[in-house]
Design an enzyme around this catalytic site. Structure first.
Site, PDB file in Angstrom:
ATOM      1  N   GLU A 182      16.625  87.272  29.495  1.00  0.00           N
ATOM      2  CA  GLU A 182      16.236  87.090  28.086  1.00  0.00           C
ATOM      3  C   GLU A 182      17.412  87.619  27.276  1.00  0.00           C
ATOM      4  O   GLU A 182      17.667  88.821  27.268  1.00  0.00           O
ATOM      5  CB  GLU A 182      14.991  87.911  27.754  1.00  0.00           C
ATOM      6  CG  GLU A 182      13.768  87.570  28.579  1.00  0.00           C
ATOM      7  CD  GLU A 182      13.126  86.262  28.205  1.00  0.00           C
ATOM      8  OE1 GLU A 182      13.581  85.608  27.244  1.00  0.00           O
ATOM      9  OE2 GLU A 182      12.172  85.881  28.888  1.00  0.00           O
ATOM     10  N   CYS A 228      15.812  90.150  19.063  1.00  0.00           N
ATOM     11  CA  CYS A 228      16.552  88.966  19.519  1.00  0.00           C
ATOM     12  C   CYS A 228      16.000  87.677  18.916  1.00  0.00           C
ATOM     13  O   CYS A 228      16.741  86.728  18.718  1.00  0.00           O
ATOM     14  CB  CYS A 228      16.487  88.901  21.024  1.00  0.00           C
ATOM     15  SG  CYS A 228      14.786  89.093  21.593  1.00  0.00           S
ATOM     16  N   GLU A 258      25.452  86.896  16.728  1.00  0.00           N
ATOM     17  CA  GLU A 258      24.268  87.725  16.551  1.00  0.00           C
ATOM     18  C   GLU A 258      24.684  89.048  15.903  1.00  0.00           C
ATOM     19  O   GLU A 258      25.448  89.821  16.484  1.00  0.00           O
ATOM     20  CB  GLU A 258      23.666  87.970  17.929  1.00  0.00           C
ATOM     21  CG  GLU A 258      22.299  88.524  17.881  1.00  0.00           C
ATOM     22  CD  GLU A 258      21.693  88.595  19.271  1.00  0.00           C
ATOM     23  OE1 GLU A 258      22.423  88.905  20.224  1.00  0.00           O
ATOM     24  OE2 GLU A 258      20.491  88.356  19.390  1.00  0.00           O
ATOM     25  N   LYS A 276      15.486 100.163  34.723  1.00  0.00           N
ATOM     26  CA  LYS A 276      16.529 100.962  34.086  1.00  0.00           C
ATOM     27  C   LYS A 276      16.499 100.734  32.579  1.00  0.00           C
ATOM     28  O   LYS A 276      16.821  99.652  32.096  1.00  0.00           O
ATOM     29  CB  LYS A 276      17.923 100.605  34.611  1.00  0.00           C
ATOM     30  CG  LYS A 276      18.941 101.671  34.204  1.00  0.00           C
ATOM     31  CD  LYS A 276      20.359 101.180  34.119  1.00  0.00           C
ATOM     32  CE  LYS A 276      20.722 100.550  32.800  1.00  0.00           C
ATOM     33  NZ  LYS A 276      20.720 101.454  31.640  1.00  0.00           N
TER      34      LYS A 276
END
Ligand code: NAD
Length: 503
Positions: free
Chosen positions: A257, A291, A389, A182
């Site tokens: 992850e 990331c 982040e 997906k």
């Protein structure tokens, strides 16, 4: 609104194009134009895809194929992707705003070479091996088989939609599994294109299925599905946590992850010319939306001012603009929402006392979603811009006095995906690298994600590892087969329950 000329991409389920009533308009983040549409999948489509993957697994034509023949099919997919490199790169640039140079090298270039790695690994991986002969309590041989898990699901984000899908489908298919993927709602096109290529290259129907859909609906459904035996997810830590909780329902194997807040530690003997450019490279690649970016730059007090001056001078000359232009260094960010989120963090940084040394705004452009390359100085590690982040082109510079202090600051984060050390002295750099809590540490480099080595996070940056030979372990079940070699009824160990007549 969509115009009649846009290309439409259906879902790929059981080797066929499947259309839906609803659709997604896919927007080019540099122009805000709708350039394609994609079918919008539902929970029912996810069920169909899982059923197709389960049926394909049970039919067994993929999992029982000798690994070298599975590798041949993966080779063919890689060859076809290479032939279609230009089209795939153009699609990636339009879909998520990657600059053409980055798309060629990383977004698409790595997708092909990393899939090729798994094709090659498929030929050499020990799917079966004999272990030591056992002599106690009776003579026996031992064998370990690595068998496919069954139906796997992968959920991927918008930043590297094809590459992060390859990190899942590569080992899954090499190991003989079937998979349902997906993509993110905004970026399904390159993955839908790959599924079609795979079908054309002879991958049996149902082995690779791509279903679009809303994360909370279709993604969550895949995470909960009782017929999915493994789920691999790349995305935010918050959603990763939720997936892990949901996957507990049928004790799925889970690979995660997640986010990062990479510390880039410059030691006082670093080669400044390279380290300055590398600090920009570490953070601004794909507009800081990776990331494993180096987002916290730790500078020794002795180098701080000169380093920042040189970095500001270099970054001021970077070309922000049309990502399809080979002269562009920095493209847009993915969406208006992401731009506003980044600008919100920049305001928060100012409010908490950090100083904008460069950028800090959105550049003057009529269309598209943009944030100037931004450098904050005077950052302390308790500030929001050092802890959370941002996922945008924002470098937070932190000053340190001793290497001990730098290591403490670097490790003072809930994340642990990536880190870097800069020094002219390899021994010294390695000593620091060994003490950094991160799944990847680059010494005098950044963004060198190699398919031959594991990639993943310490702490809340993830669970398990993708890439490297271990990736195939993560997509197989280990089965131990014990083969008695004694052929004797009077095995002593049975005596504890059914003694032989003599005893
Ligand atoms: P996100 O977690 O919101 O979305 C990622 C994917 O998960 C999308 O496909 C989305 O549709 C789906 N999703 C959303 N909610 C879901 C739910 N409840 N259940 C199941 N699926 C769901 O992430 P994002 O904000 O779109 O992407 C950026 C994040 O991804 C950043 O935090 C970044 O650090 C992380 N990321 C990590 C890596 C890595 O390798 N560690 C790589 C890329 C991005």
């Amino acid at each position: 609104m969509a115009t009649a000329s846009v290309t439409h991409y259906p879902l790929r389920i059981s080797g066929e194009a499947v259309d839906t009533d609803a659709l997604y308009e896919i927007v080019n983040p540099a122009t805000e134009e709708v350039f394609a549409t994609a079918a919008k999948g539902s929970v029912a489509h996810a069920d169909d895809a899982v059923a197709a993957a389960k049926a394909a697994h049970e039919r067994g034509e993929w999992r029982t194929l000798p690994p070298a023949e599975r590798a041949d099919v993966l080779d063919a997919i890689c060859a076809r992707m290479s032939e279609q490199m230009d089209e795939l790169c153009a699609l990636q640039v339009a879909e998520n705003g990657a600059t053409i140079r980055q798309a060629m090298a990383f977004h698409i270039g790595y997708s092909i070479s990393h899939l090729q790695y798994f094709a090659d690994l498929c030929r050499t991986y020990a799917f079966q091996h004999s272990g030591p002969t056992l002599s106690y309590p009776t003579l026996a041989a031992g064998r370990v088989r690595r068998e496919p898990i069954g139906v796997c699901a992968g959920i991927v984000p918008w930043n590297f939609p094809l590459l992060l899908a390859v990190w899942k489908l590569g080992p899954a298919l090499a190991a003989g599994n079937t998979i349902v993927l997906k993509p993110d709602e905004k970026t399904p096109l390159t993955l839908l294109a790959l599924a079609r290529i795979a079908e054309e290259c002879g991958l049996p129907a149902g082995v690779l299925n791509v279903v679009t859909g809303e994360g909370e609906e279709v993604g969550a459904h895949l995470a909960a599905h009782p017929d999915v035996r493994k789920i691999a997810f790349t995305g935010s830590t918050a959603v990763g946590r939720e997936i892990m909780r949901t996957a507990a329902g049928n004790v799925k194997r889970v690979t995660l992850e997640l986010g990062g807040k990479g510390p880039n530690v410059v030691l006082d003997d670093a080669d400044l010319e390279t380290a300055v450019d590398a600090a920009l490279f570490a953070c601004y690649l794909y507009s800081g939306q990776a990331c494993e970016s180096g987002t916290r730059l730790l500078l020794p007090a002795s180098l701080h001012d000169e380093f920042v001056d040189r970095m500001v001078a270099r970054a001021s000359n970077m070309v922000v603009g049309d990502p399809a232009d080979f002269g562009t260094d920095i493209g847009p960010v993915i969406s208006a929402e992401q731009r506003d989120r980044i600008l919100g963090y920049i305001e928060q940084g100012k409010r908490e006392g950090a100083t904008v040394a460069l950028g800090g705004r959105t550049p003057d452009r009529d269309k598209g979603y943009w944030v100037q390359p931004t450098i904050f100085t005077g950052v302390t590690n308790d500030m929001t811009i050092a802890r959370e982040e941002i996922f945008g082109p924002v470098i937070s510079v932190l000053k340190y006095d001793t290497v001990e202090e730098a290591i403490r600051i670097a490790n003072d984060t809930e994340y642990g995906l990536s880190a870097g050390v800069w020094s002219a002295d390899n021994e010294r750099a390695l000593e620091v690298a060994e003490r950094l809590e991160a799944g990847t540490v680059w010494v005098n480099d950044w963004h060198m994600v190699s398919c031959e080595y594991p990639f993943g996070g310490y702490k809340q940056s993830g669970l398990g590892r993708e890439l490297g030979p271990h990736a195939l372990d993560e997509y197989t079940e280990a089965k131990f087969i014990h083969l008695d070699l004694s052929g004797r009824r009077d095995r002593r160990v049975y005596d504890m329950l059914v003694p032989t007549e003599e005893t």
